[in-house]
Design an enzyme around this catalytic site. Structure first.
Site, short mmCIF file in Angstrom:
data_model
loop_
_atom_site.label_atom_id
_atom_site.label_comp_id
_atom_site.label_asym_id
_atom_site.label_seq_id
_atom_site.Cartn_x
_atom_site.Cartn_y
_atom_site.Cartn_z
N HIS A 57 19.77 27.42 -34.31
CA HIS A 57 19.22 26.10 -34.67
C HIS A 57 19.32 25.16 -33.47
CE1 HIS A 57 18.35 22.88 -37.77
NE2 HIS A 57 18.61 22.19 -36.66
N HIS A 59 16.89 22.11 -30.87
CA HIS A 59 15.69 21.26 -30.70
C HIS A 59 15.33 21.23 -29.22
CE1 HIS A 59 15.53 19.62 -34.85
NE2 HIS A 59 16.82 19.98 -34.81
N GLN A 152 9.41 16.58 -38.63
CA GLN A 152 10.57 15.68 -38.52
C GLN A 152 10.44 14.43 -39.41
OE1 GLN A 152 13.65 15.28 -36.00
NE2 GLN A 152 13.89 14.19 -37.92
N HIS A 210 15.52 22.16 -42.41
CA HIS A 210 16.60 21.18 -42.42
C HIS A 210 16.77 20.83 -43.90
CE1 HIS A 210 15.79 20.91 -38.17
NE2 HIS A 210 16.75 20.02 -38.00
N GLU A 213 20.60 17.35 -45.15
CA GLU A 213 21.45 16.84 -44.06
C GLU A 213 21.81 15.39 -44.40
OE1 GLU A 213 19.78 16.78 -40.14
OE2 GLU A 213 21.71 16.38 -39.18
N ASP A 309 22.17 22.81 -32.27
CA ASP A 309 21.33 21.72 -32.76
C ASP A 309 20.81 20.84 -31.61
OD1 ASP A 309 19.89 20.25 -34.58
OD2 ASP A 309 21.61 19.34 -35.57
FE FE2 Z 1 18.27 20.09 -36.38
#
Ligand code: FE2
Length: 428
Positions: A57, A59, A152, A210, A213, A309
């Site tokens: 995971h 970005h 996102q 996701h 979270e 992440d």
């Molecule tokens: Fe993430």
């Protein structure tokens, strides 16, 4: 005649003093005392040889953008999302590629050779997807990069979010993402889970969302994700990332939820560095940790792996591409300090992550690609404790990175000595 033999290696499964012989990019033998000749020999001297680290995971489109166009003043998740929204219209393909390639260089030096990266599809320009697809191609000789279409700003909440995600998949993005807890309502979140699982089933793709979270115990999209996984026959191909709301859920509810997740063969991907940094921000004291229930998920047979992440981006100003830093944090935050726990934590950044990504022929076994890392540590415990130097990183039997061992030369009370932090003093 082999191309390379690594002599006297310890392995993460506890085997000690074995040799690993490599020919034509593949592991040809793993056994003690190989006497065959090789063009090159690396003496591991009782240090651990590990399969490469796997980050399930990340970005990659946001990494190394710290300070652009400004810093995250509060350091919170929500300001991070807002800040990314400010930066996004300014992103160019060239700059995205340059930063991602710089991160991949760092990753290789850390023995991190497999990465799943979410790619934001909220901006209909899809410059992120274009750039990351090019990066995927360029790093192929040394890093396997999987890409997730990640809305996102919300699949339904973002303008044209539905269309943009589909277009990103058409461009060749590998995995269907989502962010149900960020949709406008719980009901829309649930609807997005259903729609995205349907797309994955129709296209034959994996899912990685996701999911929840948040510290809100009523954020229960993981339940919907597990149920839709079963309904669409996607068992084993779906990941729930973060799952932090599970930390705060009612225990009775969780006693029903975890078996459902196990039935759906959900891959759980918490992100210990980011979760401990960003969760519990609305608490005074006591302050919740926010990491999901790692021990309980593992005990139920659920595949748990850990992601990095973020590294130097709007959400996290730290990070070093080191999955042992991630694992080190997990040991503490999940309070997994028992002897067997350490092994499980190590597996979470290696074999479990590989399973989450559906990697085939991963790991130290005869016939597998000779992808491996020689660590300046003797065993799993030392690797977790020291986050040691990656002495050699091999891809398909070729050394693609090397780092000098850390050794201190001491002169104390006239006693000259050398201190090698990769030598367990109790093992002498
Ligand atoms: Fe993430």
């Amino acid at each position: 005649m082999f191309d390379l033999i690594i002599k006297n290696a310890n392995l993460p499964d506890g085997r000690k003093g074995v040799d690993i012989a490599i020919a034509d990019g593949l592991i040809g033998a793993i056994e003690p005392g190989i006497t065959a000749q090789a063009r090159q020999v690396i003496d591991a001297s009782g240090r651990m040889v590990s399969p490469p680290f796997v980050d399930p995971h990340f970005h990659m489109d946001a990494t190394l953008s710290l300070g652009l166009p400004r810093m995250n003043v509060s350091g919170t998740l929500l300001e991070g999302i807002a800040l990314w929204g400010e930066l996004r219209p300014m992103l160019t393909k060239e700059a995205l590629i340059e930063r991602a390639l710089a991160y991949c260089d760092l990753a290789v030096s850390q023995g991190l050779l497999f990465i799943r990266s979410h790619v934001d599809t909220s901006d209909p320009r899809l410059v992120t997807a274009e750039a990351m697809l090019e990066v995927k191609d360029r790093v192929k000789p040394y890093i396997d990069l999987q890409l997730v279409a990640f809305p996102q700003d919300g699949y339904y909440r973002a303008k044209d979010g539905v269309k943009s995600l589909e277009r990103a998949l058409d461009m060749g993005i590998d995995v269907v993402g989502g962010i149900p807890h960020f949709e406008r309502t719980m009901a829309e979140g649930a609807r997005s889970v259903e729609a995205l699982c349907r797309i994955a089933a129709e296209r034959g793709l994996p899912v990685d969302m996701h999911c929840d979270e948040t510290d809100d115990p009523m954020s229960r999209h993981i339940e919907t994700l597990a149920a839709e996984t079963i309904r669409f026959g996607l068992q084993g191909r779906v990941a729930g990332s973060h799952l932090t709301s599970m930390h705060s859920m009612d225990n009775y509810y969780v006693s029903k939820l975890i078996p459902l997740m196990a039935e759906a063969k959900i891959n759980a991907i918490p992100n210990p560095l980011i979760n401990i940094m960003l969760q519990g921000r609305h608490d005074t004291f006591p302050k919740r940790r926010g990491l999901t229930r790692v021990r309980e998920l593992m005990a139920a047979g659920i595949n748990v792996s850990f992601g990095h992440d973020c590294v130097m981006d709007p959400w996290y100003s730290m990070g070093s591409g080191d999955m042992l830093e991630v694992a080190h944090m997990a040991v503490h935050v999940a309070q997994m300090s028992g002897v067997e726990d350490k092994q499980k934590i190590y597996e979470a950044v290696t074999v479990n992550s590989a399973k989450a990504l559906g990697l085939e022929a991963y790991g130290l076994a005869v016939g597998h690609p000779a992808d491996l890392v020689v660590l300046q540590a003797e065993d799993v415990l030392e690797a977790l404790r020291l986050k040691p130097a990656r002495l050699f990183v091999l891809k398909r039997g070729r050394v693609i990175s090397s780092t000098a061992p850390k050794i201190a030369t001491l002169a104390l009370d006239g006693r000259p000595d050398r201190l090698d932090p990769g030598r367990n003093p109790t093992a002498r």
